[in-house]
Design a protein around this motif. Structure first.
Motif, PDB file in Angstrom:
ATOM      1  N   THR A   1      17.386  27.282  40.055  1.00 49.10           N
ATOM      2  CA  THR A   1      16.660  27.000  38.813  1.00 49.10           C
ATOM      3  C   THR A   1      15.804  28.179  38.398  1.00 49.10           C
ATOM      4  OG1 THR A   1      16.573  24.705  39.518  1.00 49.10           O
ATOM      5  CG2 THR A   1      15.093  25.318  37.723  1.00 49.10           C
ATOM      6  N   LYS A   2      15.027  28.711  39.347  1.00 48.04           N
ATOM      7  CA  LYS A   2      14.134  29.815  38.996  1.00 48.04           C
ATOM      8  C   LYS A   2      14.931  31.084  38.696  1.00 48.04           C
ATOM      9  CE  LYS A   2       9.813  32.078  40.039  1.00 48.04           C
ATOM     10  NZ  LYS A   2       8.570  32.083  40.813  1.00 48.04           N
ATOM     11  N   MET A   3      15.995  31.316  39.481  1.00 48.02           N
ATOM     12  CA  MET A   3      16.813  32.509  39.227  1.00 48.02           C
ATOM     13  C   MET A   3      17.359  32.442  37.804  1.00 48.02           C
ATOM     14  SD  MET A   3      20.060  33.894  39.037  1.00 48.02           S
ATOM     15  CE  MET A   3      21.310  32.926  39.872  1.00 48.02           C
ATOM     16  N   LEU A   4      17.895  31.279  37.429  1.00 47.34           N
ATOM     17  CA  LEU A   4      18.506  31.147  36.101  1.00 47.34           C
ATOM     18  C   LEU A   4      17.466  31.248  34.980  1.00 47.34           C
ATOM     19  CD1 LEU A   4      21.110  28.347  36.921  1.00 47.34           C
ATOM     20  CD2 LEU A   4      21.567  30.776  36.521  1.00 47.34           C
ATOM     21  N   THR A   5      16.218  30.895  35.280  1.00 53.20           N
ATOM     22  CA  THR A   5      15.155  30.991  34.283  1.00 53.20           C
ATOM     23  C   THR A   5      14.795  32.452  34.011  1.00 53.20           C
ATOM     24  OG1 THR A   5      14.274  28.995  35.266  1.00 53.20           O
ATOM     25  CG2 THR A   5      12.836  30.109  33.718  1.00 53.20           C
ATOM     26  N   PHE A   6      14.951  33.285  35.043  1.00 53.01           N
ATOM     27  CA  PHE A   6      14.459  34.661  34.925  1.00 53.01           C
ATOM     28  C   PHE A   6      15.521  35.677  34.514  1.00 53.01           C
ATOM     29  CE2 PHE A   6      10.714  32.889  36.695  1.00 53.01           C
ATOM     30  CZ  PHE A   6       9.693  33.778  36.402  1.00 53.01           C
ATOM     31  N   VAL A   7      16.795  35.303  34.583  1.00 52.95           N
ATOM     32  CA  VAL A   7      17.810  36.285  34.173  1.00 52.95           C
ATOM     33  C   VAL A   7      18.239  35.979  32.732  1.00 52.95           C
ATOM     34  CG1 VAL A   7      18.580  36.614  36.557  1.00 52.95           C
ATOM     35  CG2 VAL A   7      19.839  35.020  35.080  1.00 52.95           C
ATOM     36  N   SER A   8      18.848  36.978  32.084  1.00 53.17           N
ATOM     37  CA  SER A   8      19.202  36.834  30.663  1.00 53.17           C
ATOM     38  C   SER A   8      20.334  35.818  30.468  1.00 53.17           C
ATOM     39  CB  SER A   8      19.653  38.189  30.134  1.00 53.17           C
ATOM     40  OG  SER A   8      20.899  38.528  30.720  1.00 53.17           O
ATOM     41  N   GLU A   9      20.527  35.408  29.235  1.00 51.64           N
ATOM     42  CA  GLU A   9      21.641  34.507  28.919  1.00 51.64           C
ATOM     43  C   GLU A   9      22.973  35.175  29.225  1.00 51.64           C
ATOM     44  OE1 GLU A   9      20.746  33.723  24.845  1.00 51.64           O
ATOM     45  OE2 GLU A   9      19.895  31.753  25.291  1.00 51.64           O
ATOM     46  N   THR A  10      23.031  36.476  28.969  1.00 50.77           N
ATOM     47  CA  THR A  10      24.261  37.218  29.250  1.00 50.77           C
ATOM     48  C   THR A  10      24.558  37.186  30.750  1.00 50.77           C
ATOM     49  OG1 THR A  10      23.670  38.678  27.420  1.00 50.77           O
ATOM     50  CG2 THR A  10      25.417  39.449  28.910  1.00 50.77           C
ATOM     51  N   ALA A  11      23.512  37.404  31.557  1.00 52.19           N
ATOM     52  CA  ALA A  11      23.691  37.367  33.014  1.00 52.19           C
ATOM     53  C   ALA A  11      24.115  35.969  33.451  1.00 52.19           C
ATOM     54  CB  ALA A  11      22.396  37.778  33.710  1.00 52.19           C
ATOM     55  N   GLN A  12      23.526  34.948  32.838  1.00 53.78           N
ATOM     56  CA  GLN A  12      23.893  33.573  33.192  1.00 53.78           C
ATOM     57  C   GLN A  12      25.357  33.289  32.873  1.00 53.78           C
ATOM     58  OE1 GLN A  12      21.267  30.250  32.075  1.00 53.78           O
ATOM     59  NE2 GLN A  12      19.775  31.803  31.514  1.00 53.78           N
ATOM     60  N   TYR A  13      25.798  33.699  31.673  1.00 55.89           N
ATOM     61  CA  TYR A  13      27.191  33.417  31.288  1.00 55.89           C
ATOM     62  C   TYR A  13      28.153  34.128  32.247  1.00 55.89           C
ATOM     63  CZ  TYR A  13      31.466  32.761  28.726  1.00 55.89           C
ATOM     64  OH  TYR A  13      32.746  32.414  28.404  1.00 55.89           O
ATOM     65  N   GLY A  14      27.808  35.363  32.628  1.00 55.27           N
ATOM     66  CA  GLY A  14      28.627  36.097  33.598  1.00 55.27           C
ATOM     67  C   GLY A  14      28.644  35.399  34.946  1.00 55.27           C
ATOM     68  N   ASP A  15      27.500  34.891  35.339  1.00 56.69           N
ATOM     69  CA  ASP A  15      27.371  34.143  36.594  1.00 56.69           C
ATOM     70  C   ASP A  15      28.303  32.921  36.579  1.00 56.69           C
ATOM     71  OD1 ASP A  15      26.504  32.016  38.265  1.00 56.69           O
ATOM     72  OD2 ASP A  15      24.399  32.602  38.185  1.00 56.69           O
ATOM     73  N   TYR A  16      28.188  32.102  35.523  1.00 55.27           N
ATOM     74  CA  TYR A  16      28.959  30.848  35.474  1.00 55.27           C
ATOM     75  C   TYR A  16      30.465  31.080  35.430  1.00 55.27           C
ATOM     76  CZ  TYR A  16      24.351  29.217  33.880  1.00 55.27           C
ATOM     77  OH  TYR A  16      23.016  28.970  33.761  1.00 55.27           O
ATOM     78  N   THR A  17      30.884  32.157  34.739  1.00 59.34           N
ATOM     79  CA  THR A  17      32.324  32.328  34.518  1.00 59.34           C
ATOM     80  C   THR A  17      32.981  33.296  35.508  1.00 59.34           C
ATOM     81  OG1 THR A  17      31.912  34.098  32.913  1.00 59.34           O
ATOM     82  CG2 THR A  17      32.106  31.849  32.038  1.00 59.34           C
ATOM     83  N   ARG A  18      32.237  34.309  36.002  1.00 65.08           N
ATOM     84  CA  ARG A  18      32.847  35.308  36.886  1.00 65.08           C
ATOM     85  C   ARG A  18      32.557  35.056  38.357  1.00 65.08           C
ATOM     86  NH1 ARG A  18      34.302  35.692  31.714  1.00 65.08           N
ATOM     87  NH2 ARG A  18      35.474  37.623  31.317  1.00 65.08           N
ATOM     88  N   GLY A  19      31.354  34.515  38.646  1.00 66.89           N
ATOM     89  CA  GLY A  19      30.994  34.237  40.046  1.00 66.89           C
ATOM     90  C   GLY A  19      32.071  33.436  40.775  1.00 66.89           C
TER      91      GLY A  19
END
Ligand code: NAD
Ligand code: MG
Length: 339
Positions: free
Chosen positions: A242-260
């Protein structure tokens, strides 16, 4: 989850505790127990590397067998692979009847590379943190959460002794979680193999190689996949995903969800399961015990390969220029572009 925050130190009142080993855990346990009012003696080989430190800390230091004689509780805090010999030479023939033998990791008891005498209690107190933190938290009046377990209850008071020891090192100020030797051993080994040490270092190494093989500068690759890992891990530590996702950008989040999930996928999880199977059926323990007995040939070779990896060379040069890592930094030369 079974927790018990009401541990008292009563079961070990006026009892002597021998702490064998004075490394990461041994030093923290010995000092905390002493400061909690227990009678502590440290057992170390004469002339060993840490006996000077233990003496400088004001502790009584004896040979292991001497420390064990007369002790009511023997905390075995030397490296896991040294413990069977130490047990055979300095514990089994010497421990007084009814004493407790305590471990901070269940390996040797669970895999039966140590089989203690039937008249002894066999208990576990495993802090969920390195020794330096166990000591530091204690000094400021707090504690590090501990797992505790009983394998053999000869005296009828084994659980109370484990709780009293956990309280003595400060763990009861935080949280005590009851477990058994099997669960502690298997989860601890799995964590360090699949995620903490093995998994994360391979992820970093492959990320670094992918970037540098594609022609990017190693310094930049280092910052991206090794250095910045700390920022992410600190956010995990403080507030989870939760905290990690709050602090990184939306772009980083989208990359996380789709590429991770493409990098670490169901096949990775199957291989994690295979690693867990080898822990559960004893294959890892047999392999590691044989490797240690053979003088660590593979361990030494694999360790050297890690130390020789290009990420270590570039990392050392970059870290030398991180003033915050060095209390009294020498003036560093200007960094030249490499490659
Ligand atoms: P360590 O390597 O830091 O300390 C080793 C100590 O044992 C030193 O004092 C050394 O001089 C002594 N020693 C080494 N060989 C010896 C021998 N043959 N005979 C007598 N003394 C010897 O060890 P550590 O990391 O504190 O690990 C101790 C136990 O704690 C292990 O069971 C480990 O699994 C467990 N544990 C460690 C951590 C951790 O953060 N390091 C966390 C939880 C549990
Ligand atoms: Mg590795």
């Amino acid at each position: 989850m079974k927790t018990d925050a009401n541990a008292s130190t009563k079961a070990l009142e006026h009892k002597r505790i021998a702490v064998l080993g004075y490394g990461s855990q041994g030093r923290a346990h010995a000092l905390n127990l002493r400061d909690s009012g227990h009678d502590v003696v440290v057992g170390l080989r004469r002339g060993g590397p840490t006996s000077v430190q233990a003496q400088a800390d004001g502790l009584r230091v004896r040979e292991p067998a001497e420390a064990v004689a007369g002790a009511d509780l023997i905390a075995v805090l030397t490296p896991d692979m040294t413990q069977p010999k130490l047990h055979a030479e300095a514990i089994a023939p010497i421990a007084k009847p009814g004493a407790a033998v305590l471990f901070a990791h269940g390996f040797n008891i669970y895999y039966k590379t140590i089989v203690p005498r039937a008249d002894l209690d066999v208990i576990l107190v495993a802090p969920k943190g390195p020794g330096a933190l166990v000591r530091k938290e204690y000094e400021i009046g707090r504690g590090v959460p501990c797992l505790y377990a009983v394998q053999q209850d000869a005296s009828g008071h084994a659980r109370d002794k484990a709780l009293a020891y956990a309280a003595g090192i400060g763990g009861a100020r935080a949280m005590l979680i009851e477990t058994d030797f099997k669960e502690e051993t298997e989860t601890d080994l799995f964590g360090e193999q699949a995620v903490l040490c093995g998994g994360v270092s391979e992820l970093v190494r492959h990320g670094f190689e992918t970037l540098t093989e594609a022609g990017y500068q190693p310094e930049i690759a280092y910052y991206e996949v090794m250095h910045e890992l700390k920022l992410i891990v600190d956010l995990f530590y403080e507030g989870g995903l939760t905290k990690m996702l709050t602090f990184v950008s939306e772009t980083a989040q989208y990359g996380d969800y789709t590429r991770g999930p493409r990098v670490v996928d169901a096949a990775t999880k199957q291989r994690m399961r295979a690693v867990l199977d080898e822990i559960q059926d004893g294959r890892f323990a047999r392999e590691w015990t044989a490797e240690y007995a053979a003088g660590l040939p593979n361990y030494k070779r694999l360790k050297q390969a890690d130390l020789d990896h290009p990420i270590e060379k570039v990392g050392a040069a970059l870290r030398a220029r991180m003033a915050w890592l060095h209390p009294a930094p020498a003036a560093a030369p200007a960094l030249k572009k490499v490659g």
